[in-house]
Design an enzyme around this catalytic site. Structure first.
Site, PDB file in Angstrom:
ATOM      1  N   LYS A 100      14.282  -0.124   5.789  1.00 11.98           N
ATOM      2  CA  LYS A 100      13.837   0.424   4.503  1.00 11.98           C
ATOM      3  C   LYS A 100      13.997   1.937   4.436  1.00 11.98           C
ATOM      4  O   LYS A 100      14.506   2.479   3.445  1.00 11.98           O
ATOM      5  CB  LYS A 100      12.374   0.035   4.252  1.00 11.98           C
ATOM      6  N   LEU A 152       0.820  -1.205   0.000  1.00 11.56           N
ATOM      7  CA  LEU A 152       0.000   0.000   0.000  1.00 11.56           C
ATOM      8  C   LEU A 152       0.859   1.263   0.000  1.00 11.56           C
ATOM      9  O   LEU A 152       2.030   1.221   0.387  1.00 11.56           O
ATOM     10  CB  LEU A 152      -0.918  -0.025   1.227  1.00 11.56           C
ATOM     11  N   PRO A 153       0.280   2.410  -0.414  1.00  7.98           N
ATOM     12  CA  PRO A 153       1.098   3.612  -0.608  1.00  7.98           C
ATOM     13  C   PRO A 153       1.611   4.281   0.656  1.00  7.98           C
ATOM     14  O   PRO A 153       2.687   4.877   0.642  1.00  7.98           O
ATOM     15  CB  PRO A 153       0.144   4.556  -1.362  1.00  7.98           C
TER      16      PRO A 153
END
Length: 361
Positions: free
Chosen positions: A234, A128-129
């Site tokens: 990340k 998802l964004p």
């Protein structure tokens, strides 16, 4: 047919039940020998090995229970396709129904909501964004946790705030499910090729179960620690990526203005100490490399908006931990300016074009 000098009549072998498919490795050979009265004569022949391989393959396929996938955008689409290619029955959902059509053509089940996915699959991957999207998909009115089964494994490959990952993990735990964060690195090309790197955070005992699915989509699956550490890895990676891309764009721009051929300059950089992924794999200068966004008017790839979002996450984490990140902060401001000046939908390597245009002002 002659085996070790003795003629033996052949009869078709039968696999009588799923028990033989699901048995432990140590009992496979015994089952092979007992499945036909003639197999004792073949015990040293190639048939035993072939049948054992067939049984192992059947058992592997039997373990491929349905997998849910939510979020079929630039990254989610090829990731879900790789699960299909590996033989998994996939149940999909996307907020844009048209994104699901090609998966329906591939034989996947299409659902009406994340809750419906949770009802049909006990292993779910989300891509998802942003943090708000992740919260809605997991805890919203029609979210996964409304119908999640106890014991379900929930893997979120979105890049979101580590604090949100921890929040979702706690919510999943109250429903008897396991949540793991597993953001990715590698971009759309790696997603298509199944060469992504997954950085996984969560309960270590569940890592192997997650890895079984993630290796269908990536070549590197790394356990980072508790929930949220995958996200931490990340955002650190993407902060460095943004800084190196800006540095590459600045160096290439300066070299070109000094009269250097861009291809020659890139070649020199890539055999020297300035070499980095942004220079040798994803060069931001049009005409230097084929197959990268800079060769296609910066279309595709990793959007400037998403890079600005990830840099914002890094800034929040830096503030919360009182960590000085002056270059990361500057990179964040540059990508925010790019979004404000019409680059939002272009690949983040368009920073080269942005700098070229800025110098003419």
């Amino acid at each position: 047919m002659v085996i070790i000098g003795q003629a033996v009549p052949m009869q078709p072998m039968e696999i009588h039940s799923e028990t033989e498919i699901l048995m432990e490795d140590s009992t496979l050979e015994q089952a092979v020998l007992q499945s036909s009265p003639y197999f004792p004569h073949l015990a040293t022949g190639i048939q035993v090995e072939a049948v054992m391989k067939a049984l192992l393959k059947s058992r592997t396929m039997a373990s491929k229970t349905p997998v849910g996938f939510i979020g079929l955008g630039n990254m989610g689409n090829p990731m879900a396709k790789n699960l299909v290619k590996h033989g998994y029955p996939v149940t999909v959902y996307d907020v844009f129904p048209e994104a699901c059509k090609e998966f329906q053509d591939l034989g996947a089940q299409v659902t009406e909501s994340p809750a419906d996915v949770a009802e049909r699959a006990d292993r779910i991957i989300t891509m998802l964004p942003s943090s708000p999207h992740a919260k809605e998909v997991y805890t919203g009115a029609n979210g996964i946790l409304k119908k999640v089964k106890k014991g379900s494994l929930l893997i979120d490959s979105s890049t979101i705030d580590p604090a949100v990952s921890k929040e979702l993990a706690k919510a999943a735990e109250t429903m008897g499910a396991v949540f793991m964060d597993a953001p990715v690195s590698g971009g759309v090309g790696a997603a298509r090729a199944g060469n992504l790197t997954f950085m996984v955070g969560g309960v270590e005992q569940e890592f192997n179960a997650a890895k079984e699915l993630l290796t269908c989509m990536g070549s590197n699956v790394v356990y980072c620690g508790e929930v949220g550490t995958g996200q931490a890895a990340k955002i650190c990676n993407n902060m460095l990526l943004a800084i190196s891309m800006i540095g590459t764009a600045e160096a290439m721009n300066l070299g070109i203005r000094l009269g250097l051929d861009p291809k020659l300059l890139a070649k020199i950089l890539n055999m020297s100490s300035g070499r980095c992924w942004s220079s040798d794999t994803y060069n931001p200068v049009p005409g230097v490399m084929e197959g990268v966004p800079s060769a296609n008017n910066y279309q595709g790839g990793f959007g400037t908006t998403l890079m600005a979002k990830d840099l914002g996450l890094a800034q929040i984490s830096a503030t919360n931990t009182m960590t000085p990140v002056p270059l990361g902060s500057q990179a964040h401001q540059i990508y925010r300016m790019m979004c404000a000046k019409g680059y939002a939908m272009k690949d983040f390597s368009a920073v080269f074009q942005f700098l070229r245009e800025e110098e003419s002002l």
